[in-house]
Write an enzyme that holds these catalytic residues in place. Structure first.
Site, PDB file in Angstrom:
ATOM      1  N   LEU A 195      -7.489  -1.401  -3.674  1.00  0.00           N
ATOM      2  CA  LEU A 195      -8.105  -1.545  -2.341  1.00  0.00           C
ATOM      3  C   LEU A 195      -7.109  -1.229  -1.238  1.00  0.00           C
ATOM      4  CD1 LEU A 195      -7.036  -4.403  -0.923  1.00  0.00           C
ATOM      5  CD2 LEU A 195      -8.633  -5.392  -2.536  1.00  0.00           C
TER       6      LEU A 195
ATOM      7  N   GLU B 250      -5.992  -1.868   2.805  1.00  0.00           N
ATOM      8  CA  GLU B 250      -6.146  -2.825   3.894  1.00  0.00           C
ATOM      9  C   GLU B 250      -7.077  -2.207   4.927  1.00  0.00           C
ATOM     10  OE1 GLU B 250      -2.540  -4.594   5.377  1.00  0.00           O
ATOM     11  OE2 GLU B 250      -1.584  -4.234   3.458  1.00  0.00           O
TER      12      GLU B 250
ATOM     13  N   LYS C   8      -1.702   0.952  10.373  1.00  0.00           N
ATOM     14  CA  LYS C   8      -2.859   1.853  10.487  1.00  0.00           C
ATOM     15  C   LYS C   8      -3.967   1.049  11.164  1.00  0.00           C
ATOM     16  CE  LYS C   8      -5.098   0.753   6.134  1.00  0.00           C
ATOM     17  NZ  LYS C   8      -5.693   1.209   4.904  1.00  0.00           N
TER      18      LYS C   8
ATOM     19  N   PHE D 245      -5.820  12.297   2.731  1.00  0.00           N
ATOM     20  CA  PHE D 245      -4.364  12.059   2.753  1.00  0.00           C
ATOM     21  C   PHE D 245      -3.556  13.324   3.001  1.00  0.00           C
ATOM     22  CE2 PHE D 245      -3.711   7.550   1.974  1.00  0.00           C
ATOM     23  CZ  PHE D 245      -5.043   7.188   1.856  1.00  0.00           C
TER      24      PHE D 245
ATOM     25  N   LYS E  55      -1.315   2.798 -11.456  1.00  0.00           N
ATOM     26  CA  LYS E  55      -1.288   2.274 -10.084  1.00  0.00           C
ATOM     27  C   LYS E  55      -0.186   2.925  -9.242  1.00  0.00           C
ATOM     28  CE  LYS E  55      -1.273  -0.238  -6.433  1.00  0.00           C
ATOM     29  NZ  LYS E  55      -2.272  -0.650  -5.506  1.00  0.00           N
TER      30      LYS E  55
ATOM     31  N   CYS F   6       2.623  -1.164   1.113  1.00  0.00           N
ATOM     32  CA  CYS F   6       2.498  -0.565  -0.229  1.00  0.00           C
ATOM     33  C   CYS F   6       3.268   0.741  -0.408  1.00  0.00           C
ATOM     34  CB  CYS F   6       1.019  -0.341  -0.559  1.00  0.00           C
ATOM     35  SG  CYS F   6       0.147  -1.879  -0.802  1.00  0.00           S
TER      36      CYS F   6
HETATM   37  C1  UDX Z   1      -2.599   1.983  -0.097  1.00  0.00           C
HETATM   38  C2  UDX Z   1      -3.490   2.695  -1.125  1.00  0.00           C
HETATM   39  O1  UDX Z   1      -4.318   3.648  -0.457  1.00  0.00           O
HETATM   40  C3  UDX Z   1      -4.324   1.684  -1.889  1.00  0.00           C
HETATM   41  O2  UDX Z   1      -5.091   2.345  -2.892  1.00  0.00           O
HETATM   42  C4  UDX Z   1      -3.391   0.661  -2.525  1.00  0.00           C
HETATM   43  O3  UDX Z   1      -4.130  -0.313  -3.241  1.00  0.00           O
HETATM   44  C5  UDX Z   1      -2.517   0.007  -1.472  1.00  0.00           C
HETATM   45  O4  UDX Z   1      -1.797   1.015  -0.755  1.00  0.00           O
HETATM   46  P1  UDX Z   1      -2.938   0.886   2.320  1.00  0.00           P
HETATM   47  O5  UDX Z   1      -1.467   0.641   2.306  1.00  0.00           O
HETATM   48  O6  UDX Z   1      -3.857  -0.211   2.720  1.00  0.00           O
HETATM   49  O7  UDX Z   1      -3.448   1.365   0.869  1.00  0.00           O
HETATM   50  O8  UDX Z   1      -3.190   2.113   3.331  1.00  0.00           O
HETATM   51  P2  UDX Z   1      -3.632   3.642   3.256  1.00  0.00           P
HETATM   52  O9  UDX Z   1      -4.978   3.781   3.850  1.00  0.00           O
HETATM   53  O10 UDX Z   1      -3.451   4.217   1.911  1.00  0.00           O
HETATM   54  O11 UDX Z   1      -2.577   4.278   4.269  1.00  0.00           O
HETATM   55  C6  UDX Z   1      -1.158   4.190   4.065  1.00  0.00           C
HETATM   56  C7  UDX Z   1      -0.419   4.823   5.192  1.00  0.00           C
HETATM   57  O12 UDX Z   1      -0.560   6.252   5.147  1.00  0.00           O
HETATM   58  C8  UDX Z   1      -0.888   4.413   6.580  1.00  0.00           C
HETATM   59  O13 UDX Z   1       0.235   4.235   7.421  1.00  0.00           O
HETATM   60  C9  UDX Z   1      -1.732   5.590   7.016  1.00  0.00           C
HETATM   61  O14 UDX Z   1      -1.838   5.701   8.424  1.00  0.00           O
HETATM   62  C10 UDX Z   1      -0.952   6.752   6.420  1.00  0.00           C
HETATM   63  N1  UDX Z   1      -1.735   7.977   6.220  1.00  0.00           N
HETATM   64  C11 UDX Z   1      -2.849   7.980   5.434  1.00  0.00           C
HETATM   65  C12 UDX Z   1      -1.289   9.172   6.794  1.00  0.00           C
HETATM   66  O15 UDX Z   1      -0.258   9.196   7.500  1.00  0.00           O
HETATM   67  N2  UDX Z   1      -1.997  10.318   6.565  1.00  0.00           N
HETATM   68  C13 UDX Z   1      -3.120  10.352   5.791  1.00  0.00           C
HETATM   69  O16 UDX Z   1      -3.694  11.449   5.626  1.00  0.00           O
HETATM   70  C14 UDX Z   1      -3.566   9.140   5.213  1.00  0.00           C
END
Ligand code: UDX
Length: 436
Positions: free
Chosen positions: A140, A142, A325, A254, A209, A265
């Protein structure tokens, strides 16, 4: 992760003890609320606490012996060398094993390096009881934790005992059965169907994971590398990634360039993977490069802004977004906080605002950075604004209003979320990441 899991299982028909040693958090949960901001979680907690199917407790003794399944959802922060700190993982497993009934299952949801489960199974063997160990990593995100869990892409369970794995899968099937009811309580809309179940060996589950998170981080750093090239060549990385990502083999997710990834994470999972690989003699250079590139992004953006502003010294600037984020109050390893600190370190007078993360971010901000509690107030007299997260509030404010409230007109979109032409048409000077 623990709170979301408990909220879902208790609303799916199970009695759940929620064990934590932090009394401040327990007191908030006892009132049927979360101690952080996460969409949809509060109504689920309220319902379950009121019906007494969710029982917050600090006692292993009064909870674990009553449970047939124990979930481990503890933190795995990083050590100063980047490796995973597994103190909570091992100590909670040891404590739980003392009180677990023979035949009960210990489900590891914490993100751990491959091989951790093997160590815990040895620890369990010393108890003389037959305890099952199943690795069940959590995916999941956040901000969308409940939606991600209700309409998952995949559930992974890894272990040597088929029956134990099946019993864990059955819990998720029960959540699936109650999906619509739970969503109605949480006020969430149907997302997507078609989640898959994967049963694997324990080590594969652990590696799935960290590999998933590492690959997502890699995609982001790849997009940011191309963004730097686009800046030198007049290409627009958003157009590039839209077209590249339209290839189903690649996918658009992403590949959004910007200020880099942050949070609790990706940064630690990437460094944890690098360290765990090196313990096995494997050099994951590709991940080291992704991590190094990521570290450069806030500075890269500050540098771009400095060129447009003609230096940063004594310039009044506003950073919008302190969580890592949108959709969360979590400010761990937040790119917005990093950017604000770099700007302040280089002599700028920095104001900040976040709809949810002001208090969590405050401890990490340099002295002298001002935190505002209102978006408009934060923009007053600013010569430049830096957007660092995609909170809807920042997009709702009309570009001409930004211009009216600010003293200058530099608009740094460090998430590449705005339409360049609309911003420029409002009299602002758009600065993106990799947008020419
Ligand atoms: C992540 C994983 O997506 C999730 O599957 C795992 O269980 C926990 O870690 P999370 O840390 O909640 O989730 O955030 P995520 O939405 O993945 O974004 C991570 C970071 O990457 C954020 O700072 C986001 O802004 C950044 N991001 C994401 C980018 O800079 N570019 C993108 O295209 C996508």
């Amino acid at each position: 992760m623990g709170l979301s899991t408990a909220a879902l299982l208790s609303n799916a028909g199970y009695k759940v003890y929620l064990l934590d040693i932090n009394h401040v958090r327990l007191d908030v949960i006892k009132e049927g609320r979360s101690f952080f901001y996460e969409k949809g979680i509060d109504p689920l907690l309220e319902e379950a606490v009121e019906k007494k199917v969710l029982i917050p407790t600090d006692s292993y003794e009064s909870s674990v012996p009553n449970s047939s399944i124990v979930f481990s959802c503890v933190g795995t922060p990083d050590n100063p060398d980047g490796s995973s700190n597994l103190n909570y993982v091992f100590s909670s497993a040891e404590q739980a094993s003392k009180f677990m009934r023979p035949g009960s299952i210990f489900v590891q949801k914490s993100t751990v390096p491959v091989g951790t489960g093997a160590v815990i199974e040895k620890q369990f063997a010393k108890t003389g009881k037959k305890l099952e160990y199943v690795s069940n990593p959590e995916f999941l995100r956040e901000g969308t934790a409940i939606t991600d869990s209700l309409w998952f892409d995949r559930v992974v369970v890894g272990g040597s005992e088929k029956l134990a794995c099946q019993r864990v899968i059955n819990l998720y099937k029960q959540i699936e059965k109650k999906q619509e009811n739970i969503a109605a309580i949480a006020g969430l809309k149907h997302d997507h169907d078609g989640g898959k179940y994967f049963t694997t060996n324990r080590n594969s589950a652990e590696l799935i994971k960290v590999t998933a998170n590492a690959f997502l981080a890699l995609k982001i750093s790849f997009a940011n590398s191309i963004a730097k090239l686009a800046d030198h060549t007049g290409a627009d990385v958003v157009e590039v990634m839209d077209a590249v990502g339209a290839d189903k083999r690649i996918g658009r997710a992403f590949l959004s360039a910007g200020r880099g990834y942050g949070g609790g994470c990706f940064p630690k999972d990437v460094s944890g993977l690098i360290c765990s690989a090196s313990e096995h003699g494997v050099d994951l250079q590709i991940m080291t490069a992704a991590s190094d590139l990521n570290e450069t992004m806030p500075g890269y953006i500050a540098n771009k802004a400095q060129e447009v502003l003609g230096g940063l010294k004594k310039k009044k600037v506003t950073v919008l977004g302190l969580s890592f984020k949108e959709g969360t109050s979590d400010a761990r390893r937040s790119p917005g906080v990093k950017l604000a600190n770099i700007l302040a370190k280089n002599g700028a007078i920095v104001s900040t605002y976040d709809p949810q993360a002001n208090s969590e971010a405050s401890q990490d901000l340099r002295k002298g950075i001002k935190i505002h509690h209102d978006l408009r107030d934060s923009l007053e007299d600013a010569q430049a604004v830096f957007i660092t997260t995609e909170w809807p509030e920042f997009f709702k404010l009309n570009p001409s209003e930004y211009n009216n409230l600010m003293a200058g007109n530099v608009f740094v979109d460090s998430v590449n979320g705005f339409d360049m032409k609309t911003i420029n048409d409002a009299g602002l000077k758009y600065v993106g990441v990799g947008r020419g």
